[in-house]
Scaffold this active site. Sequence first.
Site, PDB file in Angstrom:
ATOM      1  N   HIS A  42      -8.076   1.775  -4.289  1.00  0.00           N
ATOM      2  CA  HIS A  42      -9.053   1.434  -3.242  1.00  0.00           C
ATOM      3  C   HIS A  42      -9.780   2.730  -2.898  1.00  0.00           C
ATOM      4  O   HIS A  42      -9.246   3.579  -2.189  1.00  0.00           O
ATOM      5  CB  HIS A  42      -8.293   0.850  -2.034  1.00  0.00           C
ATOM      6  CG  HIS A  42      -9.147   0.596  -0.830  1.00  0.00           C
ATOM      7  ND1 HIS A  42      -8.613   0.376   0.427  1.00  0.00           N
ATOM      8  CD2 HIS A  42     -10.499   0.520  -0.684  1.00  0.00           C
ATOM      9  CE1 HIS A  42      -9.595   0.186   1.295  1.00  0.00           C
ATOM     10  NE2 HIS A  42     -10.746   0.280   0.649  1.00  0.00           N
ATOM     11  N   HIS A  55      -1.168  -1.085  -4.389  1.00  0.00           N
ATOM     12  CA  HIS A  55      -2.463  -0.714  -3.834  1.00  0.00           C
ATOM     13  C   HIS A  55      -2.419   0.789  -3.516  1.00  0.00           C
ATOM     14  O   HIS A  55      -1.538   1.249  -2.793  1.00  0.00           O
ATOM     15  CB  HIS A  55      -2.673  -1.540  -2.563  1.00  0.00           C
ATOM     16  CG  HIS A  55      -3.960  -1.322  -1.839  1.00  0.00           C
ATOM     17  ND1 HIS A  55      -5.103  -2.042  -2.107  1.00  0.00           N
ATOM     18  CD2 HIS A  55      -4.287  -0.465  -0.830  1.00  0.00           C
ATOM     19  CE1 HIS A  55      -6.072  -1.652  -1.289  1.00  0.00           C
ATOM     20  NE2 HIS A  55      -5.607  -0.696  -0.503  1.00  0.00           N
ATOM     21  N   GLY A  69      -1.327   1.836   9.476  1.00  0.00           N
ATOM     22  CA  GLY A  69      -0.663   1.642  10.763  1.00  0.00           C
ATOM     23  C   GLY A  69      -1.570   1.263  11.923  1.00  0.00           C
ATOM     24  O   GLY A  69      -1.177   1.379  13.081  1.00  0.00           O
ATOM     25  N   ASP A  75      -4.515   3.952  -1.980  1.00  0.00           N
ATOM     26  CA  ASP A  75      -5.671   4.319  -1.152  1.00  0.00           C
ATOM     27  C   ASP A  75      -6.158   5.718  -1.478  1.00  0.00           C
ATOM     28  O   ASP A  75      -5.427   6.699  -1.324  1.00  0.00           O
ATOM     29  CB  ASP A  75      -5.272   4.272   0.330  1.00  0.00           C
ATOM     30  CG  ASP A  75      -5.100   2.848   0.827  1.00  0.00           C
ATOM     31  OD1 ASP A  75      -6.013   2.032   0.591  1.00  0.00           O
ATOM     32  OD2 ASP A  75      -4.060   2.553   1.439  1.00  0.00           O
ATOM     33  N   MET A  83      -8.848   8.546  -0.486  1.00  0.00           N
ATOM     34  CA  MET A  83      -9.758   8.936   0.600  1.00  0.00           C
ATOM     35  C   MET A  83     -10.295  10.349   0.364  1.00  0.00           C
ATOM     36  O   MET A  83      -9.551  11.219  -0.106  1.00  0.00           O
ATOM     37  CB  MET A  83      -9.021   8.890   1.938  1.00  0.00           C
ATOM     38  CG  MET A  83      -8.338   7.554   2.207  1.00  0.00           C
ATOM     39  SD  MET A  83      -7.663   7.478   3.864  1.00  0.00           S
ATOM     40  CE  MET A  83      -6.722   5.936   3.782  1.00  0.00           C
ATOM     41  N   ASP A 115      -6.937  -6.153   3.939  1.00  0.00           N
ATOM     42  CA  ASP A 115      -6.273  -4.844   3.955  1.00  0.00           C
ATOM     43  C   ASP A 115      -6.368  -4.242   5.354  1.00  0.00           C
ATOM     44  O   ASP A 115      -7.462  -4.012   5.856  1.00  0.00           O
ATOM     45  CB  ASP A 115      -6.968  -3.940   2.922  1.00  0.00           C
ATOM     46  CG  ASP A 115      -6.316  -2.577   2.799  1.00  0.00           C
ATOM     47  OD1 ASP A 115      -5.175  -2.394   3.281  1.00  0.00           O
ATOM     48  OD2 ASP A 115      -6.954  -1.692   2.189  1.00  0.00           O
ATOM     49  N   GLY A 116      -5.202  -4.006   5.942  1.00  0.00           N
ATOM     50  CA  GLY A 116      -5.153  -3.337   7.238  1.00  0.00           C
ATOM     51  C   GLY A 116      -4.455  -4.170   8.298  1.00  0.00           C
ATOM     52  O   GLY A 116      -4.896  -5.279   8.609  1.00  0.00           O
ATOM     53  N   GLY A 117      -3.327  -3.668   8.792  1.00  0.00           N
ATOM     54  CA  GLY A 117      -2.639  -4.348   9.888  1.00  0.00           C
ATOM     55  C   GLY A 117      -2.004  -5.678   9.512  1.00  0.00           C
ATOM     56  O   GLY A 117      -1.768  -6.520  10.383  1.00  0.00           O
ATOM     57  N   MET A 133     -12.036   4.970  -1.065  1.00  0.00           N
ATOM     58  CA  MET A 133     -12.781   5.165   0.185  1.00  0.00           C
ATOM     59  C   MET A 133     -13.462   6.519   0.046  1.00  0.00           C
ATOM     60  O   MET A 133     -13.118   7.508   0.700  1.00  0.00           O
ATOM     61  CB  MET A 133     -11.812   5.113   1.372  1.00  0.00           C
ATOM     62  CG  MET A 133     -11.366   3.687   1.678  1.00  0.00           C
ATOM     63  SD  MET A 133      -9.838   3.613   2.643  1.00  0.00           S
ATOM     64  CE  MET A 133      -8.645   3.661   1.313  1.00  0.00           C
ATOM     65  N   MET A 150     -11.907  -5.554   4.788  1.00  0.00           N
ATOM     66  CA  MET A 150     -11.087  -4.655   5.611  1.00  0.00           C
ATOM     67  C   MET A 150     -10.816  -5.317   6.956  1.00  0.00           C
ATOM     68  O   MET A 150     -11.730  -5.806   7.626  1.00  0.00           O
ATOM     69  CB  MET A 150     -11.815  -3.326   5.844  1.00  0.00           C
ATOM     70  CG  MET A 150     -11.969  -2.434   4.617  1.00  0.00           C
ATOM     71  SD  MET A 150     -10.427  -2.005   3.792  1.00  0.00           S
ATOM     72  CE  MET A 150      -9.528  -1.135   5.092  1.00  0.00           C
ATOM     73  N   GLY A 201      -9.332   4.346   6.685  1.00  0.00           N
ATOM     74  CA  GLY A 201      -9.039   5.755   6.938  1.00  0.00           C
ATOM     75  C   GLY A 201      -7.575   6.034   7.220  1.00  0.00           C
ATOM     76  O   GLY A 201      -7.074   7.096   6.870  1.00  0.00           O
ATOM     77  N   PHE A 202      -6.895   5.079   7.835  1.00  0.00           N
ATOM     78  CA  PHE A 202      -5.504   5.324   8.216  1.00  0.00           C
ATOM     79  C   PHE A 202      -4.675   4.049   8.108  1.00  0.00           C
ATOM     80  O   PHE A 202      -5.188   2.960   8.379  1.00  0.00           O
ATOM     81  CB  PHE A 202      -5.438   5.840   9.660  1.00  0.00           C
ATOM     82  CG  PHE A 202      -6.176   7.132   9.848  1.00  0.00           C
ATOM     83  CD1 PHE A 202      -5.553   8.353   9.615  1.00  0.00           C
ATOM     84  CD2 PHE A 202      -7.521   7.127  10.204  1.00  0.00           C
ATOM     85  CE1 PHE A 202      -6.252   9.545   9.753  1.00  0.00           C
ATOM     86  CE2 PHE A 202      -8.231   8.313  10.348  1.00  0.00           C
ATOM     87  CZ  PHE A 202      -7.586   9.531  10.122  1.00  0.00           C
ATOM     88  N   SER A 238       0.853  -1.186   0.000  1.00  0.00           N
ATOM     89  CA  SER A 238       0.000   0.000   0.000  1.00  0.00           C
ATOM     90  C   SER A 238       0.889   1.237   0.000  1.00  0.00           C
ATOM     91  O   SER A 238       1.600   1.511   0.970  1.00  0.00           O
ATOM     92  CB  SER A 238      -0.899   0.005   1.242  1.00  0.00           C
ATOM     93  OG  SER A 238      -1.488   1.284   1.369  1.00  0.00           O
TER      94      SER A 238
HETATM   95  C1  DX5 Z   1      -6.602   1.791   5.347  1.00  0.00           C
HETATM   96  C2  DX5 Z   1      -6.055   1.511   3.984  1.00  0.00           C
HETATM   97  C3  DX5 Z   1      -4.980   0.474   3.947  1.00  0.00           C
HETATM   98  C4  DX5 Z   1      -3.715   0.888   4.647  1.00  0.00           C
HETATM   99  C5  DX5 Z   1      -2.928  -0.332   5.043  1.00  0.00           C
HETATM  100  O1  DX5 Z   1      -7.714   2.616   5.235  1.00  0.00           O
HETATM  101  O2  DX5 Z   1      -7.093   1.049   3.149  1.00  0.00           O
HETATM  102  O3  DX5 Z   1      -4.688   0.096   2.617  1.00  0.00           O
HETATM  103  O4  DX5 Z   1      -2.914   1.705   3.827  1.00  0.00           O
HETATM  104  O5  DX5 Z   1      -1.850   0.057   5.809  1.00  0.00           O
HETATM  105  P1  DX5 Z   1      -1.264  -0.839   7.006  1.00  0.00           P
HETATM  106  O6  DX5 Z   1      -0.739  -2.096   6.388  1.00  0.00           O
HETATM  107  O7  DX5 Z   1      -0.202   0.027   7.569  1.00  0.00           O
HETATM  108  O8  DX5 Z   1      -2.379  -1.120   7.969  1.00  0.00           O
HETATM  109 ZN    ZN Z   2      -6.526   0.133   1.218  1.00  0.00          ZN
END
Ligand code: DX5
Ligand code: ZN
Length: 215
Positions: free
Chosen positions: A65, A32, A144, A34, A36, A175-177, A67, A136, A141-142, A7
């Site tokens: 992606h 990927h 990390g 993002d 937003m 996607d995420g963490g 959002m 998800m 939104g963020f 990402s």
């Molecule tokens: C969150 C994003 C993710 C994010 C993943 O809203 O859609 O794609 O960038 O980042 P990490 O892997 O740091 O959670």
């Molecule tokens: Zn994403």
Amino acid sequence: MVRVFPSILAADAGNLAKEAARLEEIGVEGIHIDIMDGHFVPNLTFGPHVVAAINRSTNLFLEVHLMIYTPFDYVERFIEAGADRVIFHFEATEYVEDTLKYIRKSNAQAGLAFCPDTSAEMIPKFLDKCDLVLLMTVNPGFGGQAFLPEMLDKVRITSDLCRERNISSLEIEVDGGVNDKTAAFCREAGATILVSGNYLFKSPDMREAIELLKR
Ligand code: DX5
Ligand code: ZN
């Protein structure tokens, strides 16, 4: 074999074109991106012109992606900018099927994303109407944030449904963490693409970090 899409939100924002070229050199299978809008999620990132800049610096497969609300209205612009796959949120529009159809008609792959709070019951109806389901594993939104393990059930349910219905081409993306610990759970549950931001971009050796996610 699972695939890993970095990402680019976690990359050096002042050098996105260089970062994309670096990812290509490393040999990743896709990027990927993002998007937003400050409404669907409380954060702002990139528009189509940034996707176009990334597209100029790499031949890699690009997925956006979205959002954002009213994703239908932006499909064309992101595809023109170079998106090979457009993923939008089930929660962001009343016109889910129309938007999926429109993306496919525009010669891009169509992906449908589901937020953590959305029930798994919403997923089955769309499995034969899209190329990818994005589950998800954090609230969007963020980057990390910490992985939500409860989401693995959704991955399992989706994977089982594909098997039951003989749908072999659908990608199941998380996607995420995603990191070296959580990736194993995702693979076991049936994910076929792992998106990872902070874990990959903070690792001293991204090539090795990607291998750890796949293994
Ligand atoms: C969150 C994003 C993710 C994010 C993943 O809203 O859609 O794609 O960038 O980042 P990490 O892997 O740091 O959670
Ligand atoms: Zn994403």
